[in-house]
Motif scaffolding. Sequence first.
Motif, PDB file in Angstrom:
ATOM      1  N   HIS A   7       0.927   1.566  -5.553  1.00 13.25           N
ATOM      2  CA  HIS A   7       1.905   0.084  -4.572  1.00 13.25           C
ATOM      3  C   HIS A   7       0.415   0.211  -3.377  1.00 13.25           C
ATOM      4  CE1 HIS A   7       6.102   0.599  -5.763  1.00 13.25           C
ATOM      5  NE2 HIS A   7       5.243   0.248  -6.393  1.00 13.25           N
ATOM      6  N   THR A   8       0.089  -1.083  -2.927  1.00  7.79           N
ATOM      7  CA  THR A   8      -0.793  -0.839  -1.742  1.00  7.79           C
ATOM      8  C   THR A   8       0.140  -1.911  -0.954  1.00  7.79           C
ATOM      9  OG1 THR A   8      -0.184  -4.109  -1.431  1.00  7.79           O
ATOM     10  CG2 THR A   8      -1.883  -2.537  -3.359  1.00  7.79           C
ATOM     11  N   LEU A   9      -0.090  -1.359   0.312  1.00  8.78           N
ATOM     12  CA  LEU A   9       0.798  -1.775   1.882  1.00  8.78           C
ATOM     13  C   LEU A   9       1.254  -3.013   1.418  1.00  8.78           C
ATOM     14  CD1 LEU A   9      -1.936  -1.081   4.622  1.00  8.78           C
ATOM     15  CD2 LEU A   9       0.725   0.031   3.788  1.00  8.78           C
ATOM     16  N   GLN A  10       0.904  -4.150   1.284  1.00  4.52           N
ATOM     17  CA  GLN A  10       2.260  -5.141   1.001  1.00  4.52           C
ATOM     18  C   GLN A  10       2.998  -5.175   0.447  1.00  4.52           C
ATOM     19  OE1 GLN A  10       0.009  -8.948  -0.288  1.00  4.52           O
ATOM     20  NE2 GLN A  10       1.596  -9.899  -1.390  1.00  4.52           N
ATOM     21  N   GLU A  11       2.650  -4.318  -1.120  1.00  2.00           N
ATOM     22  CA  GLU A  11       3.788  -4.003  -2.229  1.00  2.00           C
ATOM     23  C   GLU A  11       4.772  -3.197  -1.704  1.00  2.00           C
ATOM     24  OE1 GLU A  11       1.543  -4.540  -6.178  1.00  2.00           O
ATOM     25  OE2 GLU A  11       1.018  -2.619  -5.133  1.00  2.00           O
ATOM     26  N   ASP A  12       4.764  -2.596  -0.278  1.00  2.80           N
ATOM     27  CA  ASP A  12       5.538  -1.341  -0.309  1.00  2.80           C
ATOM     28  C   ASP A  12       6.304  -1.905   1.206  1.00  2.80           C
ATOM     29  OD1 ASP A  12       4.641   0.808  -1.444  1.00  2.80           O
ATOM     30  OD2 ASP A  12       3.073   1.890   0.501  1.00  2.80           O
ATOM     31  N   THR A  48      -0.852  -7.868   6.884  1.00  3.46           N
ATOM     32  CA  THR A  48      -0.012  -7.674   5.596  1.00  3.46           C
ATOM     33  C   THR A  48       1.191  -8.276   5.753  1.00  3.46           C
ATOM     34  OG1 THR A  48      -1.353  -4.979   5.585  1.00  3.46           O
ATOM     35  CG2 THR A  48       0.788  -4.975   4.742  1.00  3.46           C
ATOM     36  N   LYS A  51       1.168 -11.080   4.705  1.00  8.11           N
ATOM     37  CA  LYS A  51       1.203 -11.973   3.322  1.00  8.11           C
ATOM     38  C   LYS A  51       2.628 -10.903   2.044  1.00  8.11           C
ATOM     39  CE  LYS A  51      -3.610 -10.889   3.035  1.00  8.11           C
ATOM     40  NZ  LYS A  51      -4.892 -10.373   2.811  1.00  8.11           N
TER      41      LYS A  51
END
Length: 246
Positions: A7-12, A48, A51
Motif C-alpha cells: 500500500h502507498t501512504l495514501q491507500e493506508d 496525502t 488525495k
Amino acid sequence: MLASAPHTLQEDVQNQLVEAIHQGYWKQGEVLPSEKALALQYGVSLGTVRKALAELERLGVLVRRQGKGTFVASASQHLAALRRRINWFVPDDPAMGSPVSRLVLFESIPAPLRVIRLLGCQETDSVYHIRREAHYAGDDKVCIFDDTYLMQKDFPGLTEELVQQSLGAGMYLMYARHYGYYVERMQDTARAVLLNPIQAQKAGVSVPYPAISFRRLSLTGEGKIVELRYIVHVTLNQYMQLRYDS
C-alpha cells in the motif's frame, strides 16, 4: 485468496478512514475532522490526506460540501456513486425501466469447492446461497439469473426476510446499512454462454440461445471480499452499457 500489493501512504490513510467508519467512529452523515487534524492523526502530509479524501469521495464513501466540510456518505449516496462506476445492462426500449428482481432461493449450505477457492473460506465454513431472477415490468420473461454467495460468518443474523426486503433498494445497500460493508470495487470476468433448457424456458427463447455470464467478486476498499456472484444476462431485449470513466 487475492494477492495484496504493498500500500502507498495514501491507500493506508484511505483504509484507516474506511475502517474507522466501519467501526462506527464516524457515522453516516457525520462530519470528519479537518484535513490538518487528519494529517496529524495519521502522521502524513496534508497532500496525502487530500488525495485520500478525494479518492474516497470518488468512490462514494465520503461527500464534500462546500464551506461545511467532508461528511460520511449515507448508504444510498454510496450506492448511487457505485452505480455510476460499473457496467450495467439497459433495456433496448428505455420505457421498460429497470428490471424487477424476485427471490427464488435462500439457503445456508456448506461452501462448494469453487466458492471456497474464490472467497478464500475454509471447507468447514457455511455460506448463504441466494438465487434471484429479474424481469422487466409488464414482461414475465426472465432477463437476469443471479446466484450470490455470502460467507455466513460475515453476515450474522441474515434472514430470508431481510434479503426479500432488500430486493427493491438493492443488496449493496443492505450490506452497507446492516453490516457496514461498503462495496467500492468489483472484479468481473465475462464470457459468452448458452442458456440451459430451464433458463431458456423462463426467458421465453429457444435453445440454443446465447447469453453473457459474469462472475463477480465485490470488494471493500481494503480488499475484503463481500460477495461472489454468478450472473447470466439474457440479451433478447437488453444490452450492456460499457463505462470508461471508472
